[in-house]
Design a protein around this motif. Structure first.
Motif, PDB file in Angstrom:
ATOM      1  N   LEU A  20      35.261  37.076  30.741  1.00 34.60           N
ATOM      2  CA  LEU A  20      34.673  38.352  31.149  1.00 34.60           C
ATOM      3  C   LEU A  20      34.588  38.457  32.670  1.00 34.60           C
ATOM      4  O   LEU A  20      34.843  39.525  33.246  1.00 34.60           O
ATOM      5  CB  LEU A  20      33.272  38.486  30.545  1.00 34.60           C
ATOM      6  CG  LEU A  20      33.203  38.743  29.038  1.00 34.60           C
ATOM      7  CD1 LEU A  20      31.748  38.677  28.562  1.00 34.60           C
ATOM      8  CD2 LEU A  20      33.805  40.100  28.693  1.00 34.60           C
ATOM      9  N   VAL A  21      34.240  37.346  33.322  1.00 27.73           N
ATOM     10  CA  VAL A  21      34.168  37.355  34.787  1.00 27.73           C
ATOM     11  C   VAL A  21      35.551  37.608  35.392  1.00 27.73           C
ATOM     12  O   VAL A  21      35.702  38.395  36.337  1.00 27.73           O
ATOM     13  CB  VAL A  21      33.585  36.024  35.306  1.00 27.73           C
ATOM     14  CG1 VAL A  21      33.675  35.948  36.827  1.00 27.73           C
ATOM     15  CG2 VAL A  21      32.135  35.866  34.864  1.00 27.73           C
ATOM     16  N   ASP A  37      38.044  39.185  33.959  1.00 27.79           N
ATOM     17  CA  ASP A  37      38.393  40.584  33.698  1.00 27.79           C
ATOM     18  C   ASP A  37      37.672  41.515  34.658  1.00 27.79           C
ATOM     19  O   ASP A  37      38.240  42.514  35.132  1.00 27.79           O
ATOM     20  CB  ASP A  37      38.041  40.953  32.251  1.00 27.79           C
ATOM     21  CG  ASP A  37      38.958  40.279  31.236  1.00 27.79           C
ATOM     22  OD1 ASP A  37      40.027  39.780  31.647  1.00 27.79           O
ATOM     23  OD2 ASP A  37      38.592  40.250  30.046  1.00 27.79           O
ATOM     24  N   THR A  38      36.403  41.200  34.943  1.00 28.56           N
ATOM     25  CA  THR A  38      35.638  42.024  35.885  1.00 28.56           C
ATOM     26  C   THR A  38      36.265  41.995  37.264  1.00 28.56           C
ATOM     27  O   THR A  38      36.363  43.019  37.953  1.00 28.56           O
ATOM     28  CB  THR A  38      34.188  41.521  35.970  1.00 28.56           C
ATOM     29  OG1 THR A  38      33.590  41.592  34.668  1.00 28.56           O
ATOM     30  CG2 THR A  38      33.368  42.357  36.941  1.00 28.56           C
ATOM     31  N   GLU A  39      36.720  40.815  37.689  1.00 28.32           N
ATOM     32  CA  GLU A  39      37.404  40.704  38.982  1.00 28.32           C
ATOM     33  C   GLU A  39      38.660  41.560  39.021  1.00 28.32           C
ATOM     34  O   GLU A  39      38.928  42.252  40.004  1.00 28.32           O
ATOM     35  CB  GLU A  39      37.773  39.239  39.245  1.00 28.32           C
ATOM     36  CG  GLU A  39      36.673  38.413  39.864  1.00 28.32           C
ATOM     37  CD  GLU A  39      37.164  37.041  40.293  1.00 28.32           C
ATOM     38  OE1 GLU A  39      36.669  36.529  41.311  1.00 28.32           O
ATOM     39  OE2 GLU A  39      38.048  36.484  39.619  1.00 28.32           O
ATOM     40  N   ALA A  97      37.695  45.232  39.165  1.00 26.12           N
ATOM     41  CA  ALA A  97      37.185  45.568  40.495  1.00 26.12           C
ATOM     42  C   ALA A  97      38.322  45.684  41.507  1.00 26.12           C
ATOM     43  O   ALA A  97      38.321  46.564  42.370  1.00 26.12           O
ATOM     44  CB  ALA A  97      36.178  44.512  40.951  1.00 26.12           C
TER      45      ALA A  97
END
Length: 443
Positions: free
Chosen positions: A25-26, A28-30, A33
């Motif tokens: 998830l981290v 994917d968030t990067e 963003a």
């Protein structure tokens, strides 16, 4: 199933699977963003080109200013149809885009390179309105450097003070003019409610809010200790509003749960606390440079000197000549001196991104006291209640390095460095002069 491990860390039966999913998830968030940043920068450049096209087209036409403006309106309406917003909104965004592209090119490049975020861009542009065009590049370079190291809210005050130092009119001079506009007004609202708005100097405003917050905390604590027997379910905002109304109408709090019998309670004795750092030259009236209402906003020199003249105590802060971090304060022997030092050094909660003021935080042992961690400066730092609990009950871990540097490790193993904040204005000591070299007689 979830359980609390002996050390207070939340664990799950899935073991490493939870961390693996969170890591995904981290990542994917990067990626999201990064894509959002690229799209936002591209949109800014497109809108700036639209504004430049309108200017070139208007220059080829003869007519009034209004007729020239029609070219921009027409383009804005065309783009608004695509973006599904009004032409007025698009025209405003075109103006903002041109300002960023043409006046702050280095900021835009840093945003595009992901060195800073959109929030940082807004901080730089908002503060930069004071900076003369001839010094804008100098201001921009230093502001970007500041923004690279922290969140937008934390660096806002530093960037504003940086801009103040290059402004054509000093902050103190502008504040004297602005203070003439102080006033109180009522703005009618719906459902029998209104907004009572007071325009006052910033230090006064923060002092009012601080005193109300302290009083609200006493009321909330009293309610908690009494088991909420009176059914009081008010939020902190509601308690603050009630306390403000009470004091303005009666002169002192009448509904005071800390009162005993006929004796007055402790709410009226509570006084506001604000932390202001004043440069030595400003204190001595040799300079009108702004002071710092810690981490929040500049303070004019007149107010800073008045606060210093009436303060019950003053703490002298010495900072390192290279990195600017706090290295010493006046007295340094007792537990009270430790708290004074830590408040000066930390300024706010030391969890990455948190700005809750140190005076509203708890002093945490980096290595828990129950595990043998000493009550020493190198093992202490301010954490707000929220992040203190996170440290205790989740897998977030922290180590403290020399100079008050905190190194936080997330549940996925990512490391976030939290440097001790550099005071925006600071006292320093000059290095001792080098003695003259002794002459050596020739042989």
């Amino acid at each position: 199933m979830t359980e609390i491990a002996p050390g207070g860390v939340i664990e799950t039966d899935s073991g490493g699977r939870f961390v693996a999913v969170l890591s995904g998830l981290v990542a994917d968030t990067e990626a999201v963003a990064r894509a959002v940043t690229a799209a936002q920068v591209a949109e800014v450049r497109v809108l700036a080109r639209a504004g430049q096209l309108a200017e070139r087209e208007a220059a080829t036409q003869r007519g009034s200013v209004r007729e020239h403006d029609m070219v921009l309106r027409s383009i804005a309406a065309e783009l608004g149809g695509v973006l599904r917003v009004t032409d007025r909104t698009v025209q405003q965004r075109i103006g903002e885009a041109r300002g960023l592209v043409e006046s702050y090119p280095a900021t835009l490049d840093a945003w595009e390179a992901e060195r800073i975020t959109r929030g940082h861009v807004r901080v730089i542009v908002d503060a930069g309105g004071l900076v003369p065009a001839g010094r804008r590049a100098e201001f921009e370079a230093e502001a970007i450097r500041l923004c690279e190291g922290d969140t937008p809210n934390r660096v806002r005050a530093a960037v504003e003070i940086l801009a103040e130092r290059t402004a054509e009119r000093s902050f103190t001079e502008r504040h004297r003019t602005a203070s003439a506009c102080r006033r109180v007004r009522v703005i009618p609202g719906a459902d029998g409610m209104s907004d009572l708005v007071a325009t006052v100097p910033t230090v006064i405003a923060h002092g009012i809010l601080d005193r109300l917050t302290q009083q609200a905390m006493v009321i909330a604590d009293s309610r908690h200790h009494e088991g909420d027997g009176d059914g009081d379910t008010r939020t902190m905002d509601q308690i603050r509003a009630d306390a403000l109304s009470d004091m303005l109408l009666t002169g002192s709090p009448t509904l005071d749960p800390s009162a005993v019998g006929d004796r007055p309670g402790g709410l009226g004795a509570i006084r506001a606390q604000v932390q202001v750092i004043v440069p030595a030259l400003t204190l001595l009236d040799a300079d009108d440079g702004p002071a710092d209402l810690v981490g929040r906003t500049p303070v004019d020199a007149d107010t800073a000197r008045a606060l210093a003249a009436n303060a019950p105590t003053l703490t002298r802060i010495l900072t390192g000549p290279v990195d600017g971090t706090v290295i010493a304060v006046d007295r340094y022997r007792t537990a009270q001196s430790q708290r004074r030092f830590l408040r000066a050094r930390d300024q706010h909660c030391r969890f990455p991104g948190c700005r809750r003021a140190a005076i509203r935080c708890e002093i945490d042992h980096t290595v828990d006291h129950a595990q043998g961690g000493p009550t020493a400066l190198w093992n202490l730092a301010h954490l707000c209640q929220r992040h203190h609990s996170m440290k205790q009950f989740t897998s977030w871990r922290v180590r403290q390095h020399p100079g008050g540097i905190l190194e936080w490790t997330s549940p996925t193993g990512r490391v976030y460095r939290e440097d001790a904040p550099v005071p925006l204005v600071a006292f320093t000591v000059d290095p001792p002069p080098h003695p003259p070299a002794e002459s050596v007689p020739p042989f």
